[in-house]
Design a protein around this motif. Structure first.
Motif, short mmCIF file in Angstrom:
data_model
loop_
_atom_site.label_atom_id
_atom_site.label_comp_id
_atom_site.label_asym_id
_atom_site.label_seq_id
_atom_site.Cartn_x
_atom_site.Cartn_y
_atom_site.Cartn_z
N LEU B 16 26.76 42.58 54.73
CA LEU B 16 28.02 42.71 53.99
C LEU B 16 27.74 43.32 52.62
CD1 LEU B 16 31.12 41.90 53.96
CD2 LEU B 16 30.37 39.81 52.78
N ASP B 17 28.57 44.26 52.23
CA ASP B 17 28.41 44.91 50.93
C ASP B 17 29.10 44.06 49.85
OD1 ASP B 17 28.51 46.48 48.70
OD2 ASP B 17 29.43 48.22 49.67
N PRO B 18 28.34 43.51 48.91
CA PRO B 18 28.94 42.60 47.91
C PRO B 18 29.83 43.29 46.87
CG PRO B 18 26.61 42.93 47.42
CD PRO B 18 26.88 43.66 48.71
N THR B 19 29.90 44.62 46.93
CA THR B 19 30.76 45.34 45.99
C THR B 19 32.21 44.87 46.11
OG1 THR B 19 29.36 47.24 46.45
CG2 THR B 19 31.35 47.67 45.20
N ASN B 355 30.97 31.59 42.51
CA ASN B 355 30.87 32.44 41.32
C ASN B 355 29.69 33.40 41.44
OD1 ASN B 355 29.13 32.30 38.46
ND2 ASN B 355 31.19 33.11 38.29
N GLN B 356 28.55 32.86 41.86
CA GLN B 356 27.35 33.69 41.90
C GLN B 356 27.38 34.67 43.06
OE1 GLN B 356 24.32 30.67 41.46
NE2 GLN B 356 25.28 30.04 39.54
N GLY B 361 27.85 41.23 43.35
CA GLY B 361 28.29 42.60 43.59
C GLY B 361 28.08 43.53 42.40
N LYS B 362 27.85 42.95 41.21
CA LYS B 362 27.68 43.77 40.01
C LYS B 362 26.27 44.32 39.87
CE LYS B 362 28.90 40.86 36.78
NZ LYS B 362 29.43 40.24 35.54
N TYR B 363 25.32 43.74 40.64
CA TYR B 363 23.92 44.07 40.42
C TYR B 363 23.42 45.07 41.46
CZ TYR B 363 24.60 39.62 38.05
OH TYR B 363 25.10 38.62 37.27
N GLY B 370 22.13 43.67 50.01
CA GLY B 370 23.31 43.22 50.76
C GLY B 370 23.32 41.70 50.94
N GLN B 371 24.39 41.22 51.57
CA GLN B 371 24.45 39.80 51.95
C GLN B 371 24.46 39.76 53.47
OE1 GLN B 371 27.81 37.83 50.16
NE2 GLN B 371 27.26 38.47 48.10
#
Lengths: 181, 436
Positions: B16-19, B355-356, B361-363, B370-371
């Motif tokens: 999964l794309d954390p963006t 939260n984390q 997705g910012k990093y 990915g996740q």
């Protein structure tokens, strides 16, 4: 000799009682901020209730329903001794992630007013508070509110049987209410 | 203009794309493509019992007045004055005859119709077309006392939108002809992307560790059932997925947590009614577990209200069976709140995780690796009795994958024409219906 007069707000004002209750609350603040939660819980009686109602946004003319009556609504807390034991035991476990690592808190309790003293020595007192919470690296929350307590003289100190905490907030601006007041 | 196409989930690897959690543009598009189209849970009939009652709520980010008008009909209206955009209602709830905008006193009826404008003749020379200038209204529909609304007039009916997920939802919301009663809500703001709270509804993998402190203390002190991995991983229930809605269900009596012979019911009488309304299997043999409704209803009657890519307002209602005594209802409501409210033993421990997950997705490094939501991949089945896509085990990430696939279907669709609905196949035994 105790001197009982009327204070500036018309409340009962007994210098010695006022001083002892005030010192009790100062000691309580240090217990919370030094994370001595079990000792803090021991300030309450076995039949205790720790109660925190919601606070609704209502028009001035309807302020009577701003704080819903106990027993009619969904308060944030209405915990008896057992549920409070669950909370403290949870926090002591080392895996209560809301408080792991633990917050840095600072409780300032003040504006003490003793509203009533019953014949058996039971004291009805209210205090205002400000509490700052710092968690993790940069998360902070600022709570303010007031507390209404029923305290009983026990073995030279005081035990709280009923505490109502009312926050000065409608939507709580904190990720969880994992600290006590 | 053709819609931008997202490809954020690899359905073969579970990557999964954390963006999707942190990107401001994606968030803005979600407000339109998801929260502008879907049926959204916005309240409960017990919050607006009498004509004149109103309750302030949200559809996505947008403020909404939920009202019961003089005819008893339910209205959901954008809480934005047609004149200059001020909020007409500024309280949580109440009862009134009309809504008066505090700015210039434009006055709307309980059904949103513009009733009065100051200076209509003297200042506007009679040019205001009041019939055209009512509050913007949403489509409203109810299911067993729960109130839903959508802005999209092309959306399917609520019945079709819920589809066979209702076969499971009935297990909690439709047991009694008396319906359910809502208490609350708690409201608090948490620093998460809204989706992380939703996919978590099918995540029983985190329970034995994330919630160990709460579960263990409740077991030791209150005698609550154990929630350890050796118990949870052997549950006979499954995760089911229909139209974006996630359901985890338990099989009774095998999966019973507390050994109550009446399952979810508190008395023999309530249990008999539930069997009559839901049939033998649903009334006696299945219990609803954690669940979510697409997009933002989570676990029971709770709503995650998006406030930005990394900010969400959480509303926790407790709902109780109205057939129970007031004392029993209160006991149930308080138990819900102690576990999953703003100070809940369980809920409190979720927030930093979500939260984390959201922040990752910012990093660049997190986007590169990915996740993974790959547990149980390739093992989805179907069944003649239990509707929906079913996981092979109780603990699975099947529903996480289906949730993000559904998210993608909404985001990639030009209109409701491009959003598929699963055919309804469930056997709704018993007398319970959409109307309760």
């Amino acid at each position: 000799m105790t001197v009982t007069t009327k204070g500036a707000l018309g409340e009962l004002f007994d210098e010695s009682l006022y001083s002892t209750i005030n010192r009790f609350y100062i000691a309580e603040a240090w217990l919370l901020d030094e994370r001595k939660l079990r000792a803090w819980l021991d300030l309450f009686t076995e039949e205790m209730v720790y109660y925190m109602p919601r606070r609704k946004n209502v028009n001035r003319k309807e302020l009577a329903r701003e704080i819903p009556e106990r027993g009619t609504d969904l308060p944030f807390f209405e915990d008896n001794r057992k549920l409070m034991e669950v909370r403290i035991q949870r926090l002591e476990s080392g895996t209560a992630w809301a408080e792991e690592p633990p917050s840095r808190t600072r409780h300032l309790f003040g504006n003490l007013v003793i509203e009533k003293v019953e014949d058996d020595g039971t004291v009805h007192a209210k205090t205002a508070f400000i509490c700052h919470r710092s968690h993790g690296e940069t998360t902070t929350a600022l709570y303010s509110g007031y507390r209404v307590d029923i305290l009983h003289p026990v073995d030279g100190s005081w035990k709280i049987s009923d505490r109502t905490v009312v926050l000065d907030a409608n939507v709580i601006l904190d990720k969880n209410i994992a600290i006590f007041f | 203009m053709k819609t931008k196409k997202y490809d954020v989930l690899n359905t073969e690897t579970g990557r999964l794309d954390p963006t999707i959690y942190s990107d401001e543009e994606i968030y803005k598009e979600e407000m339109e493509k998801i929260f502008g189209r879907a049926w959204l849970l916005i309240g409960h009939e017990s919050l607006i019992e009498k004509p004149g009652d109103f309750f302030h709520t949200y559809m996505g980010e947008q403020p909404v007045i939920l009202s019961r008008d003089k005819t008893g009909a339910i209205n959901a209206m954008l809480n934005i004055c047609r004149h200059r955009g001020a909020r007409v209602v500024r309280t949580d709830d109440g009862s009134c005859k009309s809504f008066v905008c505090p700015y210039h006193a434009w006055t709307y009826g309980l059904d949103g119709k513009l009733e009065w404008v100051p200076g209509e003749e003297e200042l506007y020379d009679g040019t205001i077309d009041r019939a055209e200038m009512g509050l913007k209204k949403a489509r409203v529909a109810t299911y067993a006392g729960l109130i839903f609304a959508t802005w999209d007039h092309d959306a399917p009916s609520l019945e079709d939108y819920l589809g066979d997920a209702r076969w499971y939802l009935d297990l909690e919301f439709n047991r009694s002809a008396k319906g359910t009663k809502a208490f609350g809500p708690h409201k608090w703001v948490i620093p998460i992307n809204w989706k992380t709270a939703v996919d978590n509804c099918s995540d029983w993998y985190h329970v034995p560790y994330s919630h160990a402190s709460a579960a263990n203390a409740l077991t030791r002190i209150m005698g609550a059932p154990r929630m350890t991995s050796d118990v949870l991983w052997k549950k006979k229930g499954r995760a089911a997925f229909v139209n974006g809605h996630q359901v985890c269900f338990f099989r009774l009596p095998d999966d019973s947590f507390d050994g109550n012979p009446y399952g979810m019911d508190s008395t023999e009488e309530n249990h008999a009614e539930a069997i009559e309304r839901l049939g033998e299997l649903r009334g006696d043999g299945v219990m609803l577990g954690t669940h979510s409704l697409f997009p933002n209803t989570v676990l029971g009657f709770r709503i995650v209200i998006p406030r930005g890519p990394n900010e969400t307002e959480f509303w926790h209602f407790s709902h109780t069976n109205a057939a129970d005594t007031p004392e029993k209802q209160r006991e149930v409501a308080l138990e819900h709140a102690a576990q999953n409210g703003a100070g809940g033993h369980f809920e409190s421990d979720d927030i930093d995780n979500w939260n984390q997950v959201s922040q990752s997705g910012k990093y660049a490094g997190a986007r590169e690796i990915g996740q993974y939501i790959n547990m149980g991949i390739g093992n989805t089945t179907t069944d003649d009795v239990f509707p929906g896509q079913l996981s092979d085990r109780f603990v699975s990430e099947q529903n996480h994958r289906f949730f993000y696939s559904r998210w993608q279907e909404f985001m990639n669709a030009d209109s409701w024409d491009d959003i598929p609905l699963d055919p309804m196949k469930a056997n709704f035994e018993g007398t319970a219906s959409m109307d309760g």
